[in-house]
Enzyme design. Sequence first.
Site: not given
Length: 576
Positions: A191, A433, A457, A504
């Site tokens: 993150h 994912e 992921d 994405c």
Amino acid sequence: MSTKITGIAASDGIGIAKAYTLVDPDLSFEKTTVTDPQAEIDRLAAARKVTVTELEEIKAKALENLGPKEAEVFDAHLAMVNDPDFIKQVEDEITQKSCNAETAQQDVADQFSAMLEAMTDNAYMQERAADVRDVTKRVLSHLLNRPLPNLALVDSPVVVVSHDLTPSDTAQLDRQFVKGILVDLGGRTSHSAIMSRTLEIPAVVGTENATTSIQDGQTVILDGLHGVALAAPDDTELADYQQQASDFAEQKALWEKLKDEPTVSKDGQSFMLAANIGTPADLPAVLKSGAEGIGLFRSEFLYMDSDQLPSEETQFAAYKAAVEQMDGKPVVIRTMDIGGDKDLPYMQLPKEMNPFLGYRAIRISLKRQDIFRTQLRALIRASAFGDLGIMFPMIATLEELRQAKTIFNEEKAKLVAAGVKVGETIKLGMMIEIPNAAIFADHFAKEVDFFSIGTNDLIQYTFAADRGNERVSYLYQPYHPSLLGLINHVIKAAHRHGTSVAMCGEMAGDQTAVPLLMGMGLDEFSMSATSVLKTRNLMKHLDASTLSDLAEAAINDCETSDQVKALVEKLKTSQG
């Protein structure tokens, strides 16, 4: 002599400034017996006074940078510092036990925290336990004269050096002053890395030793292009990097000229470039980037930036703002992807041995349908104001997808029956994912309007490697032939059923991966806004007609990521 720190290049750019070490000081202390309790009470009052002043400054900064909602937490902290009942208990402990102020403050805080945490039937009161601990830490820092670092009070150019950055830390970053981010932990998909790209701040992550190698106030050069940093550089190094920073700024200025240009390859083939966002506050950067849509709105940040579940109206306002500001361009909003490394204290999610493999994303939504239905109603209402797509995360089985679609259809029917205006062409999609979803893509493609491949992921699950763990970062291999084959399978399966495919994950803006994905026929590339113009520039120099052969060779003839990278670099060199 300078100290070199190496890590993972997470956000492009070069930052040069003094180090601001975001490391809590040692707040340990010994319990002592005092002979003058009133002197300890006076010490405590002085520490509280400084704490109040500090919290008011932080609140004002948060109000300016983040808005009134995010600043509310500091009202609660101010109330706790001035709570007369709490103050009286601390002062009584000092007087009755003849103990030092630090001991009394900590003991009473522990009692309050334990009492609040025991209120299992009141999530709001349980959350206040963390506030008590935060306030106590701040008071102790002033009693001990060991100031806490605080990003909200930064008012001069700095490179932030930290063990890690939480979402709340990054929310306080002021781009005017933060020239770089350097952290011990994480990879390109952590993150701190994703948010640094969103904020357009150069970053290097996964250094392991930045906080132990750099002293607060040292001059630091942070090279987010190559994943290195230099502490205490000499004059030659400083001049060299200042020139590199100037060269990079010139390169960005050239890319800026492509802002309003279509995304086409050298031989005229069209592609779509979209951007990823967390909140509507990210939209100005998207509009500035020349993105042709929003490929991923991470709606979970609406939940993470609040101390309670966001209401339907709060969500509706955010989603409506996004579709309206994009002015007819497509916006894809992912339903909340909470869990894994994104915890919500107020939801009291279970502690799990393997949270990335556990109760997260669509699994929570299908279990907590009250939360899911509230979000879907807000999304469906917002669809009346623009081109909206809704995307379900972490779908593993057809049963999950069908259940999510059924709930969507039920909520849409209720709104229509109530006379609420909704969009006529809401598109429903799902994230790819989980490897099982990728393998089973032919079947899923019959059920949705679009796929969006979440490579962050997908790579993690394919290689069984925690994407935030720097010790296994070598297994984050977006160019591995087996992964490329899996992605190629998804794209071909979707196209057989007339289903479009976006990506994405961070791979969508990776300059080595882009030619391969173009060759596979990926329809949409969605990335950090900062990567859009750079990717558009790359695409216009590539002959798309040759890229399908490149992708085939990478998948069928290569055995390692390095071989694939060499193959792509050879092609990019030959095509200029």
